[in-house]
Scaffold this motif. Sequence first.
Motif, PDB file in Angstrom:
ATOM      1  N   HIS A   1     149.027 -24.395  62.584  1.00  0.00           N
ATOM      2  CA  HIS A   1     148.657 -24.123  64.192  1.00  0.00           C
ATOM      3  C   HIS A   1     149.451 -23.480  64.888  1.00  0.00           C
ATOM      4  O   HIS A   1     150.227 -22.822  64.402  1.00  0.00           O
ATOM      5  CB  HIS A   1     148.799 -25.433  64.937  1.00  0.00           C
ATOM      6  CG  HIS A   1     150.057 -26.064  64.719  1.00  0.00           C
ATOM      7  ND1 HIS A   1     150.943 -25.721  65.549  1.00  0.00           N
ATOM      8  CD2 HIS A   1     150.411 -27.076  64.231  1.00  0.00           C
ATOM      9  CE1 HIS A   1     152.054 -26.364  65.247  1.00  0.00           C
ATOM     10  NE2 HIS A   1     151.925 -27.166  64.391  1.00  0.00           N
TER      11      HIS A   1
ATOM     12  N   ASP B   1     154.810 -22.705  60.229  1.00  0.00           N
ATOM     13  CA  ASP B   1     154.635 -23.642  61.011  1.00  0.00           C
ATOM     14  C   ASP B   1     154.549 -23.150  62.619  1.00  0.00           C
ATOM     15  O   ASP B   1     155.569 -22.528  62.901  1.00  0.00           O
ATOM     16  CB  ASP B   1     155.501 -24.833  60.851  1.00  0.00           C
ATOM     17  CG  ASP B   1     155.178 -26.016  61.639  1.00  0.00           C
ATOM     18  OD1 ASP B   1     154.664 -26.244  62.745  1.00  0.00           O
ATOM     19  OD2 ASP B   1     155.268 -27.119  60.949  1.00  0.00           O
TER      20      ASP B   1
ATOM     21  N   THR C   1     152.101 -22.256  68.103  1.00  0.00           N
ATOM     22  CA  THR C   1     152.605 -23.165  69.068  1.00  0.00           C
ATOM     23  C   THR C   1     153.137 -22.150  70.321  1.00  0.00           C
ATOM     24  O   THR C   1     153.389 -21.284  70.153  1.00  0.00           O
ATOM     25  CB  THR C   1     154.087 -23.874  68.341  1.00  0.00           C
ATOM     26  OG1 THR C   1     153.660 -24.606  67.402  1.00  0.00           O
ATOM     27  CG2 THR C   1     154.935 -24.598  69.161  1.00  0.00           C
TER      28      THR C   1
ATOM     29  N   HIS D   1     151.654 -27.336  71.297  1.00  0.00           N
ATOM     30  CA  HIS D   1     150.951 -26.699  70.347  1.00  0.00           C
ATOM     31  C   HIS D   1     149.620 -26.297  71.022  1.00  0.00           C
ATOM     32  O   HIS D   1     149.437 -26.849  72.195  1.00  0.00           O
ATOM     33  CB  HIS D   1     150.274 -27.468  68.942  1.00  0.00           C
ATOM     34  CG  HIS D   1     151.544 -27.841  68.220  1.00  0.00           C
ATOM     35  ND1 HIS D   1     151.151 -28.847  67.397  1.00  0.00           N
ATOM     36  CD2 HIS D   1     152.701 -27.425  68.190  1.00  0.00           C
ATOM     37  CE1 HIS D   1     152.473 -29.046  66.903  1.00  0.00           C
ATOM     38  NE2 HIS D   1     153.377 -28.308  67.285  1.00  0.00           N
TER      39      HIS D   1
END
Length: 480
Positions: free
Chosen positions: A313, A39, A315, A446
């Motif tokens: 994605h 993540d 961050t 993000h």
Amino acid sequence: MKKFTLTIICVTSLMMLFYSCSNRNSQKKPKYIFYMIGDGMGLAQTQLAENYLDAVSHDTATTHLEMMKFPVLGTATTYSASSFVTCSSAAGTALATGHKTNNSLLGVLPDSVTPITPISQKFHDEGYNVGIITSVTLDHATPAAFYAHVKDRNMYKEIGYQLKDIDFEFFGGAGLRGLKDDIGLYDSLKANGFVVTCDKQTILDHKMSDGKLFAYNPVTNALPPDIPYLIDSRNHDMHLPFYVKKAIELFEKDKKKGFFMMIEGGRIDHASHANDPGGTLGEMMDFNEAIKLAYEFYTRHPKQTLIVVTADHETGGLSIGQASTGYASYPELLDYQKISYDKLKAQFKEMANKDVKPTKEEIYNILYENFGFNNGDPKMALNRLDSLRIDFFYIHDFDPSRMPKYGEMIKPEIYRTNLVSVHNMAGLAVRIMSEKAGIGWTTGSHTGGAVPVRAIGVWQEKFDGCYDNTDIPKKIYGDL
Ligand SMILES: [Zn+2]
């Protein structure tokens, strides 16, 4: 002549049909699948960890992140149905179901009500054992995208109620955020056949015949209830690799069935939101250990296993290199960092709330101890601007009544520096640490770039090239 041409066309078509059929048959669906999602793990996060290993190692030829050894590298675009910058629930939905949705929706189409079946459920319906593993709570966006359907990712109670009806064999992670809304959630899981436990020995002893397992790390009163960052780890904490090892042990014994495991390195995102370089590095290393376990399994079953490592994605807008260090980069300095942003922030907050405020010297000493500033290493020496900023945030955090006057006096010089996302002394500490190591950040949110996809094993070739995040579950499941 016409007849002859027609015959050739027919024969060629038949040959093509035969070829495509036999080709499809030869590409049998993988029996064992590891779907690993970092993540917030953009290319820069993986590069930071790889550079760190390179910098601290004396044998750069053999020291690599596990995923860097995988033969196939692709990229996936990450935009959601509502923004070029996705949130984790829209990205999780894309990665789990192959459908775009709006930010903050989870497991439903952009109309916010139509549920979409995740590949975890499809595999389970086909007889695969299924494991959902994460370093955050099991009702958080990414893991929940693999079993739940809600119009708002923060509906933790609702997600918990949906979880109790899921028949997946294994859940491992950090418990449930929904407990704050409904203390009875674990009881309803138990009533629906789950063994719910945070006892290490009970987890270690668990067998498939004992029923479906919901294993979680013991919680403290401190929020959030996620597994502590590796950099702050306590002796008894069970981190991501612990659950991965247990799931492999359980599922590998069940020789008749294959498995699908979703494994999320969930706190790379949290540390990167905080622009915390040592925290981010630690979570990358934790995820790397989990990937090592998947790879070891692959070496035992190379003809039946697929491992896909990707991200939802990026961050933080992390960059390797930043303004004040230019072309220099010192990731090895992150060894000096001993505490995460979150833990330091909590510690400073507690000190600020006391009647007797800490002295500036006390604060400096905490920074020296936990970040190695002024420790004799010339690269770690605090310069005038560093001290000026520390003095500013000392007033800001611990003596705010002096802020207006002091702030006005010091502001112009302070604000010429890059203070994006720095809101307090802990934030400043990780920012100075980043600067010393040559690491930049552009946001506390993000970013919208494409993410890497790395693959090894059965069907690995499908993951070559550039595609969208919605294509990844289709490639894994076999629709693409
Ligand atoms: Zn995030």
